[in-house]
Design a protein around this motif. Structure first.
Motif, PDB file in Angstrom:
ATOM      1  N   ASP A  52       0.860  -1.177   0.000  1.00  0.00           N
ATOM      2  CA  ASP A  52       0.000   0.000   0.000  1.00  0.00           C
ATOM      3  C   ASP A  52       0.896   1.226   0.000  1.00  0.00           C
ATOM      4  N   ILE A  53       0.652   2.109  -0.974  1.00  0.00           N
ATOM      5  CA  ILE A  53       1.527   3.256  -1.203  1.00  0.00           C
ATOM      6  C   ILE A  53       0.718   4.542  -1.025  1.00  0.00           C
ATOM      7  N   ALA A  54       1.230   5.443  -0.234  1.00  0.00           N
ATOM      8  CA  ALA A  54       0.556   6.714   0.032  1.00  0.00           C
ATOM      9  C   ALA A  54       0.855   7.704  -1.085  1.00  0.00           C
ATOM     10  N   ALA A  55       0.360   7.371  -2.288  1.00  0.00           N
ATOM     11  CA  ALA A  55       0.550   8.227  -3.462  1.00  0.00           C
ATOM     12  C   ALA A  55      -0.535   7.874  -4.473  1.00  0.00           C
ATOM     13  N   PRO A  56      -0.921   8.827  -5.323  1.00  0.00           N
ATOM     14  CA  PRO A  56      -1.922   8.524  -6.351  1.00  0.00           C
ATOM     15  C   PRO A  56      -1.427   7.450  -7.323  1.00  0.00           C
ATOM     16  N   ARG A  57      -2.376   6.721  -7.881  1.00  0.00           N
ATOM     17  CA  ARG A  57      -2.048   5.621  -8.797  1.00  0.00           C
ATOM     18  C   ARG A  57      -1.211   6.092  -9.980  1.00  0.00           C
ATOM     19  N   GLU A  58      -1.507   7.261 -10.532  1.00  0.00           N
ATOM     20  CA  GLU A  58      -0.754   7.771 -11.686  1.00  0.00           C
ATOM     21  C   GLU A  58       0.710   8.006 -11.338  1.00  0.00           C
ATOM     22  N   THR A 114       0.028  -0.762 -19.347  1.00  0.00           N
ATOM     23  CA  THR A 114      -1.371  -0.412 -19.560  1.00  0.00           C
ATOM     24  C   THR A 114      -1.705   0.660 -18.534  1.00  0.00           C
ATOM     25  N   ARG A 115      -1.606   1.904 -18.963  1.00  0.00           N
ATOM     26  CA  ARG A 115      -1.777   3.056 -18.068  1.00  0.00           C
ATOM     27  C   ARG A 115      -3.203   3.173 -17.597  1.00  0.00           C
ATOM     28  N   PRO A 116      -3.445   3.435 -16.318  1.00  0.00           N
ATOM     29  CA  PRO A 116      -2.527   3.542 -15.185  1.00  0.00           C
ATOM     30  C   PRO A 116      -2.594   2.326 -14.275  1.00  0.00           C
ATOM     31  N   GLU A 117      -3.164   1.217 -14.761  1.00  0.00           N
ATOM     32  CA  GLU A 117      -3.478   0.147 -13.812  1.00  0.00           C
ATOM     33  C   GLU A 117      -2.607  -1.105 -13.873  1.00  0.00           C
ATOM     34  N   ARG A 118      -1.730  -1.246 -14.865  1.00  0.00           N
ATOM     35  CA  ARG A 118      -1.089  -2.551 -14.994  1.00  0.00           C
ATOM     36  C   ARG A 118       0.256  -2.469 -15.712  1.00  0.00           C
ATOM     37  N   VAL A 119       1.213  -3.288 -15.230  1.00  0.00           N
ATOM     38  CA  VAL A 119       2.493  -3.493 -15.910  1.00  0.00           C
ATOM     39  C   VAL A 119       2.715  -5.003 -15.940  1.00  0.00           C
ATOM     40  N   ASP A 120       2.931  -5.554 -17.152  1.00  0.00           N
ATOM     41  CA  ASP A 120       3.121  -6.995 -17.316  1.00  0.00           C
ATOM     42  C   ASP A 120       4.528  -7.287 -17.811  1.00  0.00           C
ATOM     43  N   PRO A 129      12.935 -21.257 -18.033  1.00  0.00           N
ATOM     44  CA  PRO A 129      12.324 -21.039 -19.340  1.00  0.00           C
ATOM     45  C   PRO A 129      11.051 -20.196 -19.343  1.00  0.00           C
ATOM     46  N   GLN A 130      10.399 -20.030 -18.203  1.00  0.00           N
ATOM     47  CA  GLN A 130       9.117 -19.332 -18.215  1.00  0.00           C
ATOM     48  C   GLN A 130       8.926 -18.503 -16.956  1.00  0.00           C
ATOM     49  N   VAL A 131       8.650 -17.212 -17.141  1.00  0.00           N
ATOM     50  CA  VAL A 131       8.206 -16.343 -16.054  1.00  0.00           C
ATOM     51  C   VAL A 131       7.251 -15.319 -16.660  1.00  0.00           C
ATOM     52  N   THR A 132       6.087 -15.195 -16.050  1.00  0.00           N
ATOM     53  CA  THR A 132       5.168 -14.103 -16.362  1.00  0.00           C
ATOM     54  C   THR A 132       4.818 -13.448 -15.035  1.00  0.00           C
ATOM     55  N   GLU A 133       4.750 -12.115 -15.045  1.00  0.00           N
ATOM     56  CA  GLU A 133       4.499 -11.371 -13.816  1.00  0.00           C
ATOM     57  C   GLU A 133       3.646 -10.157 -14.135  1.00  0.00           C
ATOM     58  N   SER A 134       2.986  -9.631 -13.102  1.00  0.00           N
ATOM     59  CA  SER A 134       2.246  -8.387 -13.283  1.00  0.00           C
ATOM     60  C   SER A 134       2.302  -7.553 -12.016  1.00  0.00           C
ATOM     61  N   PHE A 135       2.291  -6.246 -12.225  1.00  0.00           N
ATOM     62  CA  PHE A 135       2.048  -5.268 -11.172  1.00  0.00           C
ATOM     63  C   PHE A 135       0.668  -4.717 -11.475  1.00  0.00           C
ATOM     64  N   VAL A 136      -0.271  -4.908 -10.576  1.00  0.00           N
ATOM     65  CA  VAL A 136      -1.622  -4.371 -10.753  1.00  0.00           C
ATOM     66  C   VAL A 136      -1.806  -3.254  -9.733  1.00  0.00           C
ATOM     67  N   LEU A 137      -2.151  -2.077 -10.222  1.00  0.00           N
ATOM     68  CA  LEU A 137      -2.308  -0.901  -9.372  1.00  0.00           C
ATOM     69  C   LEU A 137      -3.790  -0.554  -9.273  1.00  0.00           C
ATOM     70  N   SER A 138      -4.280  -0.431  -8.054  1.00  0.00           N
ATOM     71  CA  SER A 138      -5.676  -0.039  -7.850  1.00  0.00           C
ATOM     72  C   SER A 138      -5.714   1.064  -6.805  1.00  0.00           C
ATOM     73  N   LEU A 146      -0.502  -1.751  -4.776  1.00  0.00           N
ATOM     74  CA  LEU A 146       0.237  -2.423  -5.840  1.00  0.00           C
ATOM     75  C   LEU A 146       0.314  -3.895  -5.464  1.00  0.00           C
ATOM     76  N   VAL A 147      -0.210  -4.755  -6.338  1.00  0.00           N
ATOM     77  CA  VAL A 147      -0.179  -6.200  -6.106  1.00  0.00           C
ATOM     78  C   VAL A 147       0.697  -6.827  -7.180  1.00  0.00           C
ATOM     79  N   TYR A 148       1.695  -7.560  -6.731  1.00  0.00           N
ATOM     80  CA  TYR A 148       2.591  -8.309  -7.617  1.00  0.00           C
ATOM     81  C   TYR A 148       2.184  -9.769  -7.579  1.00  0.00           C
ATOM     82  N   GLU A 149       2.017 -10.380  -8.760  1.00  0.00           N
ATOM     83  CA  GLU A 149       1.773 -11.818  -8.881  1.00  0.00           C
ATOM     84  C   GLU A 149       2.421 -12.314 -10.154  1.00  0.00           C
TER      85      GLU A 149
END
Length: 192
Positions: A52-58, A114-120, A129-138, A146-149
């Motif tokens: 949890d970050i004390a800053a606006p999503r943008e 994908t502004r402003p909610e997601r980085v893949d 051989p395989q890694v996929t990850e995402s930062f999801v911002l809400s 910010l949720v990393y999975e």
């Protein structure tokens, strides 16, 4: 063949095999020699890690995206090299110290924004051989969550699963450090 000749031959064979195994290990650890045979693939989750970050999503999105889409700060050049840059997708090398800092693992990943909610992130080359990850911002309260999975896949059944556990442990520590840096910088920008 004399006993001395046999010992020399065994020593040469042993050092050759040992050198080959050491080179294979170094190649695997640093990502220069990934094992991607597509046999016995096992996939394991990465995360979730939530901050949890004390800053606006943008602001949080800009902190994550800026080193990739803009000019990479000098302080990050030892960790990141953007090979190709587009408007919403980059190809980047990431450098991570391993083995107590004696080696550097190099991963090559695509990073999609994908502004402003997601980085893949999707691994192109690395120690597995395989890694996929995402930062999801809400939006969350007065700030951003910010949720990393992600998921990490390895080949070769049990041996690969063991290697995956080793890589995943280091990978998640590295991600936690990145998330802490994002939090610190986003909060600094939000509350100058």
């Amino acid at each position: 063949m004399t006993g001395a000749a046999r010992l020399v031959r065994i020593a040469a064979w042993t050092s050759g095999v040992g050198g080959g195994l050491a080179a294979a290990y170094l190649g695997l650890v640093t990502g220069a020699l990934p094992v991607d045979v597509g046999v016995g693939r096992r996939v394991r989750p990465l995360g979730p890690q939530t901050v949890d970050i004390a800053a606006p999503r943008e602001v949080v999105f800009d902190v994550v995206a800026q080193p990739y889409l803009g000019r990479t700060p000098r302080a990050m050049r030892e960790k990141l090299n953007v090979l190709e840059r587009g408007s919403d997708l980059v190809l980047a090398e990431h450098f991570t110290p391993v083995a107590g800092g004696r080696l550097t693992a190099v991963t090559v990943e695509t990073v999609r924004f994908t502004r402003p909610e997601r980085v893949d992130f999707r691994l192109v080359r690395g120690p597995v051989p395989q890694v996929t990850e995402s930062f999801v911002l809400s939006e969350h309260g007065s700030g951003t969550r910010l949720v990393y999975e992600g998921e990490l896949g390895t080949d070769l059944w049990r041996a690969g699963a063991w290697w995956g556990r080793m890589v995943a442990a280091r990978w998640q520590v590295t991600v936690a450090g990145s998330l802490a840096a994002v939090q610190e910088e986003a909060e600094r920008r939000a509350w100058p």
